[in-house]
Design an enzyme around this catalytic site. Structure first.
Site, PDB file in Angstrom:
ATOM      1  N   CYS A  27       0.811  -1.224   0.000  1.00 38.19           N
ATOM      2  CA  CYS A  27       0.000   0.000   0.000  1.00 38.19           C
ATOM      3  C   CYS A  27       0.843   1.273   0.000  1.00 38.19           C
ATOM      4  O   CYS A  27       0.302   2.375  -0.038  1.00 38.19           O
ATOM      5  CB  CYS A  27      -0.966   0.002   1.182  1.00 38.19           C
ATOM      6  SG  CYS A  27      -2.228  -1.269   1.040  1.00 38.19           S
ATOM      7  N   HIS A  71     -13.460  10.085  -6.429  1.00 33.88           N
ATOM      8  CA  HIS A  71     -12.612  10.206  -7.606  1.00 33.88           C
ATOM      9  C   HIS A  71     -11.485  11.218  -7.383  1.00 33.88           C
ATOM     10  O   HIS A  71     -11.158  12.019  -8.262  1.00 33.88           O
ATOM     11  CB  HIS A  71     -13.437  10.561  -8.854  1.00 33.88           C
ATOM     12  CG  HIS A  71     -14.222   9.404  -9.345  1.00 33.88           C
ATOM     13  ND1 HIS A  71     -15.438   9.065  -8.807  1.00 33.88           N
ATOM     14  CD2 HIS A  71     -13.948   8.472 -10.300  1.00 33.88           C
ATOM     15  CE1 HIS A  71     -15.904   7.991  -9.419  1.00 33.88           C
ATOM     16  NE2 HIS A  71     -15.011   7.597 -10.312  1.00 33.88           N
ATOM     17  N   GLU A 113     -12.676  -0.516   3.307  1.00 32.49           N
ATOM     18  CA  GLU A 113     -11.674  -0.202   2.301  1.00 32.49           C
ATOM     19  C   GLU A 113     -11.694  -1.227   1.172  1.00 32.49           C
ATOM     20  O   GLU A 113     -11.420  -0.916   0.018  1.00 32.49           O
ATOM     21  CB  GLU A 113     -10.295  -0.141   2.949  1.00 32.49           C
ATOM     22  CG  GLU A 113      -9.253   0.489   2.065  1.00 32.49           C
ATOM     23  CD  GLU A 113      -7.964   0.739   2.798  1.00 32.49           C
ATOM     24  OE1 GLU A 113      -7.737   1.875   3.228  1.00 32.49           O
ATOM     25  OE2 GLU A 113      -7.172  -0.227   2.946  1.00 32.49           O
TER      26      GLU A 113
END
EC number: 4.-.-.-
Length: 130
Positions: A27, A71, A113
């Site tokens: 990550c 976004h 998530e």
């Protein structure tokens, strides 16, 4: 039937990208998620039998949380490392006082998530320091 204290939950989704700073796993690289956000509000029912109109809750959460994050590259939008846990606290902070002004009490926020990984913050946890 009215004047009962009830919890009401609405679920939202948004898509964002991020990377984790000071992290030594995958990550640390730029990647994206479709987040699922659950907001639970507590209140007393009114004469109509509602705690909050779902469309009112939708309007508040979309304006305060979804629109700024959807976004977007979270590392540019947020001023902290965008872990699921840090985002959860940020969301709770943004919504708690706003909803309280409208006579609702934010009880729980759950941020997914991935389809199998999420973090939860409940009012009781939030009020306890440490």
């Amino acid at each position: 039937m009215y004047k009962k204290r009830i919890d009401v939950t609405k679920i939202f989704t948004f898509d964002s990208a991020h990377h984790l700073e000071n992290y030594d796993g995958d990550c640390k690289y730029l990647h994206g998620h479709t987040y699922k956000l659950e907001i639970t509000v507590r209140g007393k029912t009114d004469a109509c039998g509602m705690v909050i109109d779902f469309s009112e809750l939708k309007t508040i959460v979309k304006k305060e949380i979804i629109k700024p994050l959807d976004h977007r590259y979270l590392n540019e939008v947020l001023d902290f490392n965008p872990t699921c846990e840090n985002m959860l606290v940020w969301i709770f902070n943004k919504l708690e006082d706003l909803l309280k002004k409208e006579r609702y009490w934010l009880q729980k926020v759950v941020l997914w998530e991935t389809p199998t990984s999420f973090a939860t913050l409940e009012k009781e946890q939030y009020d306890v320091e440490g």
